[in-house]
Motif scaffolding. Structure first.
Motif, PDB file in Angstrom:
ATOM      1  N   THR A 161       0.690  -1.066   0.131  1.00 41.29           N
ATOM      2  CA  THR A 161       0.126  -0.133  -0.193  1.00 41.29           C
ATOM      3  C   THR A 161       0.779   1.182   0.119  1.00 41.29           C
ATOM      4  O   THR A 161       1.838   1.370   0.808  1.00 41.29           O
ATOM      5  CB  THR A 161      -0.881   0.141   1.311  1.00 41.29           C
ATOM      6  N   HIS A 162       0.655   1.910  -0.837  1.00 38.43           N
ATOM      7  CA  HIS A 162       1.651   3.330  -0.995  1.00 38.43           C
ATOM      8  C   HIS A 162       0.769   4.545  -0.328  1.00 38.43           C
ATOM      9  O   HIS A 162      -0.220   4.900  -0.687  1.00 38.43           O
ATOM     10  CB  HIS A 162       1.870   3.588  -2.581  1.00 38.43           C
ATOM     11  N   SER A 163       1.540   5.139   0.752  1.00 34.57           N
ATOM     12  CA  SER A 163       1.006   6.296   1.177  1.00 34.57           C
ATOM     13  C   SER A 163       2.174   7.319   1.598  1.00 34.57           C
ATOM     14  O   SER A 163       3.196   6.830   2.102  1.00 34.57           O
ATOM     15  CB  SER A 163       0.158   5.937   2.429  1.00 34.57           C
ATOM     16  N   ASP A 164       1.824   8.438   1.542  1.00 37.05           N
ATOM     17  CA  ASP A 164       2.707   9.654   1.932  1.00 37.05           C
ATOM     18  C   ASP A 164       4.259   9.372   1.654  1.00 37.05           C
ATOM     19  O   ASP A 164       5.279   9.245   2.578  1.00 37.05           O
ATOM     20  CB  ASP A 164       2.745   9.734   3.451  1.00 37.05           C
ATOM     21  N   GLY A 165       4.267   8.688   0.366  1.00 33.49           N
ATOM     22  CA  GLY A 165       5.817   8.470   0.048  1.00 33.49           C
ATOM     23  C   GLY A 165       6.449   7.322   0.594  1.00 33.49           C
ATOM     24  O   GLY A 165       7.656   7.036   0.604  1.00 33.49           O
ATOM     25  N   GLN A 166       5.650   6.574   1.368  1.00 31.82           N
ATOM     26  CA  GLN A 166       5.955   5.499   1.969  1.00 31.82           C
ATOM     27  C   GLN A 166       5.374   4.226   1.521  1.00 31.82           C
ATOM     28  O   GLN A 166       4.313   4.285   0.850  1.00 31.82           O
ATOM     29  CB  GLN A 166       5.923   5.266   3.582  1.00 31.82           C
ATOM     30  N   THR A 167       6.005   2.975   1.565  1.00 35.79           N
ATOM     31  CA  THR A 167       5.268   1.826   1.050  1.00 35.79           C
ATOM     32  C   THR A 167       5.043   1.080   2.464  1.00 35.79           C
ATOM     33  O   THR A 167       5.970   0.584   3.168  1.00 35.79           O
ATOM     34  CB  THR A 167       6.191   1.166   0.172  1.00 35.79           C
ATOM     35  N   LEU A 168       3.629   0.372   2.725  1.00 33.88           N
ATOM     36  CA  LEU A 168       3.460  -0.286   3.571  1.00 33.88           C
ATOM     37  C   LEU A 168       3.236  -1.831   3.147  1.00 33.88           C
ATOM     38  O   LEU A 168       2.448  -2.018   2.080  1.00 33.88           O
ATOM     39  CB  LEU A 168       2.010   0.156   4.022  1.00 33.88           C
TER      40      LEU A 168
END
Lengths: 97, 444
Positions: free
Chosen positions: B133-140
């Motif tokens: 999951t991609h969010s705020d420049g991070q990948t979870l």
């Protein structure tokens, strides 16, 4: 066999390891030596020898479709330096599928 | 110059086994807390060893057989090496040179109804990756999906029209559901399509020297639209004298056009090699066993309906679309027999009313509806009660069965009432009375 800098770059890229100019030089030399060492195997005549993929000689080792225990979320995330709301976190990657 | 499309399809389907492909973690990851179904094997921790799920292999072979494939004598897993955060081991266990099933085919229909044979290159077994999951420049990352059994089905580049692709994908989905190997829900990602599209001048025998991969498209409709768009785009480009290259494109539904995701300047280098931790598979001898366990497939069922019940091909096609409808249609035919209701009447009724026959109730209603068209239906509850009691008295075994939870028993009793009345009775009322009597224990 001599590995040229482009080949070293390619191997580094495949291994996802960043290398500097000097390192490319250094590894080019070291990797070439390793290849030469391994290359000794080519002196053996293997014509007519079946490749060995697995040394156990077993086949069809299968298990029944039964659910066992899993790690807890806490245990699963125990060794990561970055986590968030139960997820592992890594720096952003583009979805390329 | 006239151009013709050359299209090949890769379909991934997630199997609905209880446990994962190579470990005993629970395989159903949908809407579960992240990273709660993992273990050292599916997290790729050092030293963990894979252990193959027999059921997954059986299901892979079923798919292969349903697609007219040969089951190979010797099959092996291999490691497909690449780095991506959803792949904890740094490689995916897949099959490359030794797939389980090869050289199959499936007949597809285009929009004009022309039938052609699409060759299946292979059906192989592999494992799914984790979910990003991609969010705020991070990948979870959630590894609940990591290691869920996945089957890949690859065709030869035999499609020449988008409507064939749609028919193929729908037929595959139907087969997966008939075989109960997967829910094959596109939106949930149980089933994923990738199309390789290129065009060549009509008459050219060789394949084009490029192909555009359409990826991450999660509906039949969008896939068809994307392929149509791509064919047009490519022909226009070639006519302008442009050179087309290998690339991956996605579908933008708002703009209704494909867009470049990745150009393949360098080919992938997966360095496949045989998985040393997994012994080879010799499944040819299992072929007969698997075949015996397989259900009747839609195409065969359709033909049987036509020959056995004398119904039209069009009706049969509608009836076999969903496995349940075919099943209940046959039940309705059986129930209808007692009242001389012809299968054709039932088929017409079901097809015309667009009944999905999802339940026993609907089956009875369909039979009743047709029977009701004949005169003299018994509606009087007192009369029905009397008949029901007689039937109960005469069928102690069915009553026993019902009490032991056998739902078929109810049907047998209803059948008894129908026979007694020559079908001239309100079935819904019969059901109510019967159930009340049976539940109250008000039986002899």
């Amino acid at each position: 066999m001599k590995l040229n800098p482009q080949q070293v770059q390619k191997v580094a890229k495949l291994a996802n390891i960043p290398v500097s100019e000097e390192e490319v030089e250094k590894y080019s030399d070291q990797l070439s030596k390793i290849l030469d060492y391994i290359d000794q195997l080519n002196s053996v005549d293997t014509a007519g020898v079946e490749p060995t993929f697995n040394i156990t000689g077993l086949s069809n080792v299968l298990r029944d479709d039964e659910v066992g225990e899993s790690l807890s979320q806490e245990e699963a995330l125990k060794n990561t330096s970055q986590k968030k709301e139960g997820f592992f976190v890594t720096k952003g990657v583009f979805e390329e599928g | 110059m006239k151009y013709e499309p050359v299209i090949g399809l890769e379909v991934h389907v997630e199997l609905n086994t209880k446990s994962k492909m190579f470990c005993r973690c629970f395989a159903d990851y949908f809407s579960k807390e992240p990273n709660t179904h993992t273990c050292p094997i599916c997290l790729g921790l050092p030293g963990a060893l894979p252990y193959t799920n027999k059921e997954a292999i059986t299901k892979c072979i079923q798919i292969g057989l349903a697609l007219n494939c040969k089951i190979v004598d010797l099959s092996r897993f291999e490691r497909k090496n690449y780095f991506y955060p959803d792949l904890p081991k740094g490689y995916q266990i897949s099959q490359y040179r030794w797939p389980l099933c090869v050289e199959g085919w499936l007949e597809v229909e285009d929009k004009e109804g022309n039938v052609s044979k699409i060759r299946i290159n292979r059906v192989h077994q592999e494992e799914d990756t984790g979910k990003l999951t991609h969010s705020d420049g991070q990948t979870l990352i959630d590894f609940n999906r990591s290691g869920v059994p996945l089957v890949e089905i690859v065709t030869e580049p035999d499609f020449t029209d988008p409507s064939q692709v749609k028919d193929y994908a729908k037929k595959l989905q139907q087969i997966f559901r008939y075989l109960s190997v997967s829910n094959a829900d596109m939106e949930k990602g149980d089933m994923r399509l990738e199309a390789n599209v290129s065009v060549r001048p009509v008459g050219q025998k060789e394949l084009p020297n490029y192909r555009v991969e359409l990826k991450n498209i999660n509906s039949f409709r969008f896939m068809t639209a994307a392929i149509e768009y791509e064919i047009k785009r490519q022909i226009e480009a070639l006519e302008k004298g442009e050179k087309l290259t290998q690339e991956t494109r996605g579908w933008n539904e708002d703009k209704r056009e494909t867009y470049l995701q990745r150009s393949k300047e360098e080919a992938h280098d997966y360095r496949y090699f045989p998985e040393p931790d997994l012994p080879e598979l010799k499944m040819k001898s299992e072929e007969e066993r698997v075949k015996e366990e397989m259900v009747e497939l839609p195409q065969a069922k359709m033909q049987r309906f036509v020959s056995e019940y004398g119904i039209s091909k069009q009706n049969a096609q509608v009836l076999v679309e969903l496995k349940e409808v075919g099943y209940y249609f046959e039940k309705a035919v059986k129930l209808g027999e007692a009242q001389q209701i012809k299968p054709q009447e039932l088929a017409n009724y079901i097809v015309n009313q667009k009944i999905t026959l999802a339940s026993q109730d609907q089956v009875l209603r369909a039979v009743e509806f047709i029977a009701a068209k004949r005169v003299g239906i018994i509606e009087d509850e007192a009369v029905i009660k009397k008949i029901v009691l007689e039937v109960i008295k005469k069928n102690p075994k069915s009553v026993e069965d019902y009490k032991r939870g056998k739902l078929n028993a109810l049907q047998a009793l209803i059948g008894g009432v129908m026979r007694k009345t020559q079908g001239k009775v309100n079935v819904e009322k019969v059901m109510v009375v019967l159930e009340k009597k049976l539940k109250s224990g008000d039986t002899p």
